[in-house]
Design an enzyme around this catalytic site. Sequence first.
Site, PDB file in Angstrom:
ATOM      1  N   GLY A  35      45.739  18.355  -1.043  1.00 42.43           N
ATOM      2  CA  GLY A  35      44.875  17.556  -1.896  1.00 42.43           C
ATOM      3  C   GLY A  35      43.693  17.192  -1.027  1.00 42.43           C
ATOM      4  N   VAL A  39      49.491  18.959   3.901  1.00 42.18           N
ATOM      5  CA  VAL A  39      50.780  18.595   4.483  1.00 42.18           C
ATOM      6  C   VAL A  39      51.521  19.880   4.811  1.00 42.18           C
ATOM      7  CG1 VAL A  39      52.985  17.405   4.139  1.00 42.18           C
ATOM      8  CG2 VAL A  39      50.887  16.418   3.216  1.00 42.18           C
ATOM      9  N   LYS A  54      50.718  15.492   8.120  1.00 48.01           N
ATOM     10  CA  LYS A  54      49.600  15.337   7.187  1.00 48.01           C
ATOM     11  C   LYS A  54      48.324  15.323   8.015  1.00 48.01           C
ATOM     12  CE  LYS A  54      48.147  12.651   3.185  1.00 48.01           C
ATOM     13  NZ  LYS A  54      48.565  11.583   2.244  1.00 48.01           N
ATOM     14  N   ASP A 149      48.622   3.604  -6.427  1.00 49.39           N
ATOM     15  CA  ASP A 149      48.677   4.931  -7.041  1.00 49.39           C
ATOM     16  C   ASP A 149      50.132   5.329  -7.324  1.00 49.39           C
ATOM     17  OD1 ASP A 149      47.528   7.259  -8.084  1.00 49.39           O
ATOM     18  OD2 ASP A 149      47.578   8.296  -6.154  1.00 49.39           O
TER      19      ASP A 149
END
Length: 184
Positions: A35, A39, A54, A149
């Site tokens: 994204g 990862v 990450k 989120d």
Amino acid sequence: MIPSTELIDDMEGASYSRGDVIDGRYRIERLLGRGMSEVYEVIDEAIRERRALKILPTREQNDPGHRARLFREAEGTRRIDHPNIVHICSVASRDAAAPYFVMELLRGETMRQYLDRVGPMPPGPALDLIREAAAGLAAAHAQEIFHRDVKPDNLFLCSTGGRITGLKVIDFGLAKASALAAED
């Protein structure tokens, strides 16, 4: 970003390839998700254990805003010591060329993946998992860290042998710590 057992066959466009070594220690095995960050499943060569790493994509590594956000996520998440929050193992130094952090490698799937694959969960098991998510988020709130989120993509269903064994809240990339709220 999801640490998942789901293999992403297409590494095209990924910043790193299988066998690349990050910071002289973390050997890339495979891409787990991407994204704003990527990862990877890695092997920590120092202790011979599998972890999730990450990292910012190479095109974003010099962007001060993206760097700050990644480190803020790592440092905030690392402060939360709870079995329902993904555990951060280590964080790169702030002056590292490639900003990253390392977390436990989770086995299973996100709630989104589960729902897409199976459909709605029976009420009893769903309530148990909601309690686990709430416990993890309460621990974050006790540290004055607010996820912001929470969604099926960021609730990870840990499993062993195809059986769900628990839930971890993941991806604190949009989280705010009350002391940091003025920064954004």
